[in-house]
Structures are given as C-alpha cells and as structure tokens.
Design an enzyme around this catalytic site. Structure first.
Site, mmCIF file in Angstrom:
data_model
loop_
_atom_site.group_PDB
_atom_site.id
_atom_site.type_symbol
_atom_site.label_atom_id
_atom_site.label_comp_id
_atom_site.label_asym_id
_atom_site.label_seq_id
_atom_site.Cartn_x
_atom_site.Cartn_y
_atom_site.Cartn_z
ATOM 1 C CG ASP A 159 -9.453 2.441 -0.669
ATOM 2 O OD1 ASP A 159 -9.024 1.297 -0.885
ATOM 3 O OD2 ASP A 159 -8.865 3.261 0.067
ATOM 4 C CG ASP A 172 -2.246 0.634 1.027
ATOM 5 O OD1 ASP A 172 -2.368 1.426 0.074
ATOM 6 O OD2 ASP A 172 -3.167 0.383 1.831
HETATM 7 C C1 DGJ Z 1 -5.929 1.773 1.761
HETATM 8 C C2 DGJ Z 1 -6.303 0.543 0.984
HETATM 9 O O1 DGJ Z 1 -6.775 0.882 -0.275
HETATM 10 C C3 DGJ Z 1 -7.325 -0.242 1.778
HETATM 11 O O2 DGJ Z 1 -7.760 -1.348 1.043
HETATM 12 C C4 DGJ Z 1 -6.715 -0.661 3.084
HETATM 13 O O3 DGJ Z 1 -5.660 -1.562 2.836
HETATM 14 C C5 DGJ Z 1 -6.223 0.560 3.829
HETATM 15 N N1 DGJ Z 1 -5.368 1.375 3.036
HETATM 16 C C6 DGJ Z 1 -5.493 0.143 5.073
HETATM 17 O O4 DGJ Z 1 -4.946 1.207 5.734
#
Ligand code: DGJ
Length: 728
Positions: free
Chosen positions: A549, A479
């Site tokens: 997301d 991430d």
């Molecule tokens: C952003 C990601 O896109 C989410 O799926 C998740 O992993 C969060 N970060 C966790 O902090």
C-alpha cells in the site's frame, strides 16, 4: 536425471548444474549426503564418520554398536522422540498418547515429470521431459505409518521441489502434531541467513546476518503468510554477492501459517526445516487417511544471488502461474482508491476513466466501496450487491460505458471477510471464525469468514458469480485486510478444531480453483492491504500481486528490491501515485516515482480529475515509454546492481532475453556534497556486441568491466534516471 545405484543404495538427482545425493545406510536409514554444484558421478559411499561422538547421542536399538544415531546423521526427513534432539520435520501423538517416530526406508519409485498434488498450489511441468520425480517411502513399522517424500528435479532449472505425505496404515486414529514439507541438512554452519521481514506498507525489507548457534525461526502465526515475514529464506556463504558465490534458496508454496526453522546443532551442522507452522495445528488422521503437506521449492545457485532470484523468477513466471495471462503482457491499470476512497459516483468514475484513457491507460479498476452501504470501512463486507445510491444504473452499465471508452473494466472484492454491520452478519452471525463465549477481535472493523466451511464458501461463490455472470469484468483485485484470530469453526468437533487454519486454506484454494476455471478471461490480482499475502501459494491462482500500500518512491525502492529476491517484475504491481504521498507525505519528482513504478507491472493511481492539462501531458510520455519497453520489463532478466538497504543509491538492470535491450535504472536517495562517483559495471550483456548508450557505441565487455559513471548528472534528493541500452 535421477539415478539409483543399487549396490551403493544411493540416489543421485542431478541436472546440468546441481546434484542432490542421498543414501540408505544399514539397509534402513535414509541419510542426506550432498546438495550443491553438479558432480558427474558421486563415488564415495557411506563416508559420514561412523563414530558415536558421545553417549549422549543415542543409537537405535538394533544398532547398539553406535553405527547410526538420528542425533548426528544428516537426514532427509527427521522425526521426533527417537533420538533426534534437533528440531524435526515430523511429530505425531499415537493412540497410546505417546510421541516417538522412527522413520526408515521402505521403497522408492522414479517417475518422469511431476505428479500433481491434489488441492494445493504447486509448480508444474508442461511436458514430462522437463523434470523427473523420486518418491521415497519411509515407514515406521511400530507406529504403522508411511511417509512419502517427493523430490522433483527440473532438468533445465536449478530447482528441486519437495513435499511430504503421511499415511495412517494402522487401525486407529493418530494425531499429527507437525508435518513439515522438507528437511535439509548441511554439514557446517558457515552461512549467512537472508530473509525478507516487514510489516504493512514496509514489506520485504531485505536482511542478511550470519547464522549462529541454536535455533533461528522465521514464521507466521497470523493465518496468512503475512507482511511480517515471507515464507522464504536463503543460506549464502559469507562471500556470496549478487554476482558470485553459493546460495541455497527455500520458498514455501503456501499462504497460511508457516515456519522456517534453522538449527545449528551441537556439532555445528545446520538443519533447515520448512512447512506448515505447528502453532495451533494438529490433524486427526483416521485409518487409511493421508495428509499431504504443501510443496516447497529449493533453488541452488553457484553464481550469486541474482542467479538464485532469476531462477525463482523464471520458475514462477513459467511454471507456477497458470492461465492465459501467464505469457501475456499485462495491462497498465488505473485504480480509483487513492483518488476517491469511498466517495464516488458514476459520473466521477467515468471522468476518471476518460482521463485515464486519454493518457494511454488500458484498464480501469473500481476499488472498494461499490457494494452494500459501504461509505467507510465499518460496514457491508459480505453484502455483495451494488450500492445503487452510488451507481444507480448498476455495475453493468458502468462496465459497459468504461469498455465503450476502449478500457477494460476491473472490480475489487474482499470475499473472505464479513462486517459485523452487514445484512450477511444479521443472517449468519456464526459464519465468521470465532470462539463461542469468547470475545471476537476486530481488525479494520471486520471479521474473517470461515472459509473452512463449505456452505460459507458456496454462498460467497454464488454472490460473486451472480455479479461476474452479469457484468463484463476483465480483472479482479482480491483483497484480504486482516489476519485471523480466535480461529475456530462452528460445528467442528473439539478434537478437530486445530485443523481449522489449514482447512481454511484448503477451502480458499478450492474456491479459487473453481473461480479461475469458470472465468479464464479474468486477470486476478492478489492483494492483502498491499503485500500481506504475496506468496507463491496465491500466485498459483493469481498471476500478479499488489506489492504494497506504500507507493512512496523511496520506500518502494526498498520494497521492490527485497521483493525481487524471489518474485519476477511481472508479478510485482507498482503504481505511480500522487504527492505528497498518501502514506508518508513525502514529495518526490514525477520522474523518480514513474521510474520506480515502471520497474515492475505498472499502473497509475493519480487524481486525474484534479490535474491540469500540462500535468496530464507530463505523465503521457512515461506511459508511452512503458508500453515500448513493457515486454523487456515484464519478461526480461532482472539484475540487482546497488542496494538501497546498504547505500544511498538503488540500481537495477533489466535485460531482454535476446540481450538486445537493457534498461538501466539508477536512483540517488539523498543529495550529497562531495558525493562519491558511482561507476556501475553492468552484467548480462553480450561481451563482443556493441551497445548504444546515450548516442555512443560501447562494447558489452567494456560495459561489464569498466562500466558507466552514473550519478554525475543527478542533483537533489530522490532523483532517478533510466538508460536504454540497445545492441547494434
Ligand atoms: C487495501 C488495499 O491494499 C488497497 O489498495 C485498497 O484496495 C484498500 N484495501 C481498499 O479497502
């Protein structure tokens, strides 16, 4: 095939479908002639009108007769300060403080295959017969520089990969102010621009608008390719549709700041430039040193935008992504993020895993919150030690137990970040990108580690590998949840500070290369708060990406539709999530949500522990259906049929390589009184074969010409269906 005609001093790069022609005029100037549909033999020579047009377009000193002007001629690689008043690909400040570069032809070589670019993501060949490469060297004898232009044409794909490399052959330092990867000059301006702007949770919103006079720029200054723009643009003639017409697609294989500039000049010619953004960029090039600009990919289509997209899809699926997962069906995963956020313990995770296994899920991913003291997003990034208050028996124990259930185990990391509240920050308060005596901006309560520094990367590499050497891990979600600010690196000389963002990416790529080489059995998923760094650069290291997301079915129709312009389904991760949707609060049917997610690389993010037995049973058939059709969905040809950006519907079709199975997805966004009937003509089938559709046999030609009525049986908002069409 690449031919150099010595008499005409003309290069002709071609394959079965496209041609790219350039020539050297006046024994010096490398000018662009043509790119487009294949021409067997290009007969004309030096036909660009030889008039000066006006005294306001200057001529190089030795050509005062007006036979050439950098300001007029279509060029292969333009430079600033010597008469080209358009946006240019190259600019440098020389030791005397001045800026003017005049690039002329020096030499060339033609190679079989494609040479590797060191330390950068790139498309590749597996066999030298797949492509040919032309390297043209330009020089400026006054400035003592050389520029190599690399052109690789694939023999069986309508793809040209380009990059540029500059060499300082003088005895003094010079400063590169701009070194873009490619320059494409088109003879007119009758194009639409197609782009993929967006934002967090609203990535890749497909936009099309007519090109106009002046300069049009798509860029990122965020220190990441970003969700605000994709490093992609296409020019399409105004009558080009998904099914017919010409399109020229440009995609930059890089993950940092970029710019794509389109300029319509005073004579209504169009120039497209792309490469590293010159915003907060310069590079000191010492005597003897080279700078390699990253690669870009140009795709030509004379069969509409679907063909352009499919060319990108197969190129990326087959010749950008590497490693053993490239050709493998990807596992259906579940991820605990929206179910638990930071609030979990081993028992809860194992319950979730048990339910997931019973549903048919194949991989369990432990998301954010397993390390340091991370109970929310304010702490612990950088402290990559398991939080024993949540997992007292450690990660290995959890992984083993999950694997005993017959699931694979995956783990979340955000390696490029540091929380100011962390042990790492206490120890190394200067390891993040920051400017001394200047306030550092926080985003999601975190700073960005300075990955341009070797010792910072080494530390994180060591922390990660300590875990990965001990814990059986099958998958990593990588991430990256903020963009760069106050970009500066401790210890770097003032004159080199503007190199930091690019050095950051060179450092990141180096890190990733080592990591994937050490763990070839780990499947990597790229993520940046969703699709904030979903770009071909990251795809070279990580074969799949979290698309957004936003998991709402209706928004995802658009995001995935836009995403399909360049990325194949197998790279595009999508998950069936709960309702009301966590991002939008919208309620949609299980079937609609499942179908949108099952159009891509599928997973589930459901609170399985809170589901009744009946609710869990209702999810099972979707997982079974996906498994049955997974190879078609992940490796088939994807066609966009109806756009959710332009209509109240969305539709796409995925056809397997043998044209035996076609999956036709159709969605109605809002219900409508007296709605228009939608009859969809399919595509990509065998004309003379018969296909079974809902128990009836219909010929391919009928399906592709008459089509099928689609929305008669859909009633209500946010409805969807899929038809499985099988050849008999
Ligand atoms: C952003 C990601 O896109 C989410 O799926 C998740 O992993 C969060 N970060 C966790 O902090």
């Amino acid at each position: 095939m690449i031919i150099f005609n010595k008499e005409k001093k003309q290069f002709h790069l071609s394959n079965n479908n496209m041609s790219y022609v350039m020539e050297i005029i006046e024994n010096k100037y490398l000018v662009h002639v043509y790119n487009g549909k294949k021409i067997q033999e290009f007969c004309q020579q030096n036909v660009y009108p030889q008039n000066g047009r006006s005294s306001f377009s200057p001529n190089p000193k030795e050509l005062e007769s007006g036979k050439f002007s950098y300001d007029l001629w279509p060029q292969e690689y333009s430079a600033s300060g010597a008469g080209d008043y358009r946006e240019t690909a190259f600019n440098a400040t020389y030791p005397d403080g001045t800026q003017a570069t005049s690039l002329t032809y020096k030499s060339h070589k033609i190679l079989a295959g494609k040479p590797e670019l060191e330390g950068l993501p790139q498309v590749y060949v597996e066999d030298k017969d797949e492509a040919s490469t032309l390297v043209v060297t330009l020089e400026d004898i006054y400035r003592e520089i050389e520029v190599d232009l690399n052109y690789t044409i694939y023999h069986d794909r309508d793809v040209l990969a380009r990059s540029a490399k500059v060499r300082n052959i003088s005895k003094e330092n010079m400063k590169l102010e701009r070194i873009l990867s490619a320059n494409f000059d088109f003879p007119h301006m009758n194009y639409d621009v197609i782009q993929l702007p967006g934002t967090w949770a609203k990535e890749k919103q497909l936009k099309r608008s007519p090109l106009s006079h002046g300069i049009f720029k798509l860029d990122s200054k965020r220190g990441a390719s970003s969700s605000a723009q994709q490093p992609f643009m296409a020019l399409a003639t105004s009558n080009t549709t998904d099914f017919s017409g010409e399109a020229h697609g440009f995609h930059f294989i890089y993950s940092g700041n970029f710019k794509i500039v389109t300029e319509v000049d005073i004579f209504e010619q169009t120039r497209v430039l792309l490469g590293i953004n010159d915003y907060q960029f310069n590079w000191t090039l010492k005597p003897g040193e080279c700078f390699q600009a990253p690669e870009m990919v140009y795709v030509y289509s004379d069969k509409g935008l679907n063909h352009m997209s499919q060319t990108f899809h197969s190129l990326y699926r087959e010749r950008l992504v590497r490693g053993k997962f490239r050709d493998q069906e990807r596992p259906i995963l579940t991820n605990n993020w929206e179910t638990t956020y930071f609030d979990f313990n081993e028992e809860k995770l194992l319950d979730l895993a048990e339910n997931a296994k019973n549903l048919g899920v194949e991989l369990f991913v432990l998301d954010d919150g397993w390390f340091g003291k991370r109970n929310d997003d304010t702490t612990s990034l950088g402290d990559w030690n398991v939080d024993t208050s949540k997992l007292p028996k450690g990660l290995k124990n959890l992984s083993v137990k999950i694997k005993e259930k017959g699931l694979k185990f995956g783990l979340w990391f955000e390696p490029e970040m540091i929380s100011p509240v962390s042990d790492l920050f206490k120890k190394h308060p200067d390891w993040h990108l920051h400017i001394n005596e200047f306030p550092s901006s926080l985003a999601r309560n975190q700073y960005v580690l300075d990955f341009s520094r070797q010792e910072v990367r080494d530390y994180i590499f060591d922390k990660m590998t300590t875990i990965l050497d001990e814990v059986p891990v099958d998958y990593i979600k990588w991430d990256f949840n903020r963009n760069l600010t106050e970009v500066a690196s401790v210890g770097r000389l003032a004159e080199n500070q503007q190199e930091t963002t690019h050095r950051y990416y060179l450092g990141l790529y180096d890190f990733l290369e080592k990591l994937i080489a050490r763990y070839p059995d780990i499947l990597f998923e790229n993520c940046s708060g969703g699709g904030g760094r979903f770009d071909p650069g990251m795809a070279y290291y990580m074969p799949q990406s979290w698309t957004s997301d936003n998991t709402d079915a209706v928004d995802r129709m658009k995001i995935q539709y836009g995403n399909s312009l360049v990325y194949p389904t197998i790279m595009t991760c999508a998950q069936l999530s709960d309702v009301p949707n966590h991002q939008l609060n919208r309620i949609t049917d299980l079937e609609t949500r499942a179908l949108v997610a099952m159009s891509a690389n599928f997973g589930v993010m459901l609170d399985l522990d809170k589901k009744t037995k009946a609710e869990l049973e209702a999810v099972k058939p979707f997982i079974e259906w996906y498994k049955e059709n997974r190879s078609t969905i992940q490796f088939g040809d994807f066609y966009r049929l109806m756009s959710p950006f332009d209509t109240n519907y969305a539709s796409w079709l995925i056809v397997d390589k043998e044209q035996e199975i076609a999956l036709l997805y159709f969605f109605q966004i809002l219900s409508n009184v007296s709605h228009p009937h939608i009859r969809l003509q399919l595509t990509g089938l065998q004309e003379n074969a018969f296909y079974e559709v809902d128990g009836q046999l219909i010929s391919g030609e009928e399906l592709m010409n008459y089509g099928l009525y689609m929305n008669g049986d859909l009633s209500g908002d946010f409805k969807g269906k899929v038809l499985t069409i099988r050849r008999k």
